[in-house]
Design an enzyme around this catalytic site. Structure first.
Site, PDB file in Angstrom:
ATOM      1  N   GLY A  71       0.801  -1.214   0.000  1.00 49.98           N
ATOM      2  CA  GLY A  71       0.000   0.000   0.000  1.00 49.98           C
ATOM      3  C   GLY A  71       0.836   1.268   0.000  1.00 49.98           C
ATOM      4  N   THR A  72       1.895   1.280   0.757  1.00 48.61           N
ATOM      5  CA  THR A  72       2.709   2.497   0.835  1.00 48.61           C
ATOM      6  C   THR A  72       3.297   2.828  -0.534  1.00 48.61           C
ATOM      7  OG1 THR A  72       3.205   2.033   3.142  1.00 48.61           O
ATOM      8  CG2 THR A  72       4.693   3.559   2.007  1.00 48.61           C
ATOM      9  N   ASN A 147      -8.752   3.435   7.757  1.00 48.46           N
ATOM     10  CA  ASN A 147      -8.125   2.368   8.545  1.00 48.46           C
ATOM     11  C   ASN A 147      -8.506   2.418  10.021  1.00 48.46           C
ATOM     12  OD1 ASN A 147      -6.510   4.680   7.726  1.00 48.46           O
ATOM     13  ND2 ASN A 147      -4.998   3.993   9.201  1.00 48.46           N
ATOM     14  N   GLN A 175      -7.686  -0.653   2.867  1.00 45.65           N
ATOM     15  CA  GLN A 175      -8.554  -1.163   3.938  1.00 45.65           C
ATOM     16  C   GLN A 175      -9.927  -1.588   3.433  1.00 45.65           C
ATOM     17  OE1 GLN A 175      -7.742  -1.959   6.951  1.00 45.65           O
ATOM     18  NE2 GLN A 175      -5.809  -0.895   7.247  1.00 45.65           N
ATOM     19  N   SER A 195      -3.065  -3.850  -0.765  1.00 38.80           N
ATOM     20  CA  SER A 195      -1.945  -4.474  -0.070  1.00 38.80           C
ATOM     21  C   SER A 195      -2.356  -5.873   0.373  1.00 38.80           C
ATOM     22  CB  SER A 195      -1.616  -3.612   1.159  1.00 38.80           C
ATOM     23  OG  SER A 195      -0.598  -4.199   1.913  1.00 38.80           O
ATOM     24  N   CYS A 357       2.819   6.727  17.533  1.00 38.98           N
ATOM     25  CA  CYS A 357       4.102   7.237  17.999  1.00 38.98           C
ATOM     26  C   CYS A 357       4.790   7.978  16.855  1.00 38.98           C
ATOM     27  CB  CYS A 357       4.950   6.078  18.488  1.00 38.98           C
ATOM     28  SG  CYS A 357       6.331   6.649  19.430  1.00 38.98           S
TER      29      CYS A 357
HETATM   30  C1  LIG Z   1      -5.370   3.003   4.369  1.00 37.85           C
HETATM   31  C2  LIG Z   1      -3.978   2.469   4.279  1.00 37.85           C
HETATM   32  N1  LIG Z   1      -3.204   2.813   3.234  1.00 37.85           N
HETATM   33  C3  LIG Z   1      -1.951   2.379   3.099  1.00 37.85           C
HETATM   34  C4  LIG Z   1      -1.387   1.539   4.040  1.00 37.85           C
HETATM   35  C5  LIG Z   1       0.016   1.054   3.857  1.00 37.85           C
HETATM   36  O1  LIG Z   1       0.010  -0.278   3.381  1.00 37.85           O
HETATM   37  P1  LIG Z   1       1.306  -1.217   3.523  1.00 37.85           P
HETATM   38  O2  LIG Z   1       1.358  -1.653   4.948  1.00 37.85           O
HETATM   39  O3  LIG Z   1       1.036  -2.355   2.585  1.00 37.85           O
HETATM   40  O4  LIG Z   1       2.474  -0.431   3.087  1.00 37.85           O
HETATM   41  C6  LIG Z   1      -2.138   1.155   5.153  1.00 37.85           C
HETATM   42  C7  LIG Z   1      -1.547   0.317   6.198  1.00 37.85           C
HETATM   43  O5  LIG Z   1      -1.919   0.397   7.357  1.00 37.85           O
HETATM   44  C8  LIG Z   1      -3.476   1.627   5.274  1.00 37.85           C
HETATM   45  O6  LIG Z   1      -4.243   1.301   6.309  1.00 37.85           O
END
Ligand SMILES: Cc1ncc(COP(=O)(O)O)c(C=O)c1O
Length: 421
Positions: A71-72, A147, A175, A195, A357
């Site tokens: 996701g990132t 999330n 999510q 993801s 954090c």
């Molecule tokens: C809404 C949302 N976007 C992106 C991410 C990032 O995904 P990843 O953990 O696969 O990098 C998360 C992870 O918590 C998320 O909740």
């Protein structure tokens, strides 16, 4: 001691079928999908099959699926791959930091961002997105499901606004994927990130829908992999695991898993709300408490997610907002959320608090703050997010330990005693 994991929005375990699907690709079929010999062909065939599955998952063409690390990376690619100095971005103040920090980075490079705030319910008003449009707007990026609260955003309406304005539209569906049906055509988006590890697949693997012709610059360069959109030797076991997880998620959307999960979550929520000084973040549920037999989550058609894929049932006059079936976020007056997370962990229950954090300091959640909670209430909020394998017994156990823990902490709490500011 019994252990109940209710932090599925942080990550999920592999389902056994996913593990089995991946197993041969670590050792037996270890080939590099770019090699022309038999080993390479086996790996390539597995990646091609996975791409077909993901195309079905997104409702797109196989050529529009790009595998990546999660996701990132997908979120970063959408923001950094499309925006240039002078462009304007519209996003929301409740996005994941993968969007927010990418936007902040581009601020130093001449890209301006408008952050649309949600209503107190956690819902983004599409009209606010429309009002934020400028001639220089190039991209709108809005998440499908939040999330922290699970609130589903009206992406289909936002997609129409983007289309009318001729602006690109990215959806962070990390999510939402596996909890509601994805349909990138109906959503009207150009980009959509998911993801694997949020839907019982492996960590470090994800995929992105990139609509044909979207001029996205790759973040990672160094080879012709993924049609030159994402360089790097394919993570074949991860991709196979993601595809298996997507296949199982599609089955779960049809086989009654989602309504069952919603009923479990609703029972958990109703049980916790019996504790005095509690409430739900991301819903108007108190209005429905007089009628416990009614479904607590109503989807009234505004966000464009079909009833069949969510299991949500419309209730006339219901003011609640649509949420994914597995999530509830609850505030507890007169205690520190972090203390409750620790107390519950000692009883075997894993949940998340409303703080994160940052640089060594605990900050209240930006999502809850954007919804108008004060710092104390945001800090005193907990997210319960159920795995799709959650059971009645899990909920019973959590309902047994939460009231005890809250009572004990409140008895000790300086917040309760009125000594904390
Ligand atoms: C809404 C949302 N976007 C992106 C991410 C990032 O995904 P990843 O953990 O696969 O990098 C998360 C992870 O918590 C998320 O909740």
């Amino acid at each position: 001691m019994r252990r109940v994991y209710m932090d599925a929005n942080a990550t999920t375990p592999l389902l056994p079928e996913v593990m089995e699907a991946m197993r041969p690709y670590w050792m037996e079929h270890f080939g590099n999908a770019s090699s022309i010999h038999l080993h390479g062909q086996q790996a390539r065939a597995a990646v091609d099959r996975a791409r077909e599955t993901l195309a079905e998952f997104f409702n797109c063409h196989a050529a529009e699926v790009v595998f990546n690390s999660g996701g990132t990376e997908g979120d970063n690619t959408a923001i950094c791959g499309l925006l240039r100095p002078g462009d304007h971005l519209i996003t929301t103040s409740i996005e994941h930091s993968a969007i927010l920090e990418a936007a902040q980075r581009l601020a130093g490079r001449g890209v301006e961002t408008t952050y649309v705030a949600p209503a107190a319910s956690g819902l983004i008003d599409p009209e606010e997105i429309r009002r934020a449009l400028r001639p220089e707007t190039r991209l709108i990026s809005v998440m499908l499901a939040n999330n922290e609260t699970g609130v589903l955003q009206p992406v289909e309406e936002i997609g129409k606004i983007a289309a009318d304005a001729g602006v690109f539209f990215h959806i962070d569906a990390v999510q939402g994927a596996g909890k509601v049906g994805l349909d990138v055509r109906r959503f009207g988006c150009h980009l959509c990130s998911i993801s694997a590890h949020k839907m019982h697949g492996p960590k470090g693997t994800g995929a992105m829908f990139v609509r044909r012709g979207t001029p996205i610059e790759p973040l990672v360069v160094g080879g012709s992999h993924e049609r030159r959109q994402r360089a790097g030797t394919e993570n074949v076991p991860g991709i196979v695991g993601l595809a298996k997880a997507a296949e199982l998620a599609m089955e779960s959307l049809e086989d009654g898993t989602i309504p069952r999960l919603a009923a479990l979550r609703d029972r958990l929520e109703a049980g916790i709300l019996k504790i005095p000084g509690t409430g739900v973040n991301g819903s108007s549920i108190p209005q429905m408490l007089g009628a416990p037999s009614l479904p607590r989550t109503c989807f009234c058609g505004k966000g464009g997610i079909p009833r069949t894929s969510t299991g949500f049932v419309h209730v006339d006059g219901c003011a609640s907002v649509p949420r994914v079936a597995n999530t509830t976020n609850i505030w507890f007056d007169q205690l520190e959320g972090e203390a409750l997370v620790i107390a519950l962990d000692l009883k075997g229950v894993a949940v998340s608090g409303g703080s994160a954090c940052h640089s060594g300091a605990t900050e209240p959640s930006h999502v809850l703050m954007a919804m108008g909670l004060d710092k104390t209430r945001a800090r005193a909020s907990l997210r319960f997010s159920l795995l799709k394998t959650a059971t009645e017994a899990d909920v019973d156990y959590v309902l047994q330990v939460v009231p005890e823990a809250v009572e004990r902490l409140r008895a000790l709490s300086p917040v309760a005693a009125g000594t904390a500011g």
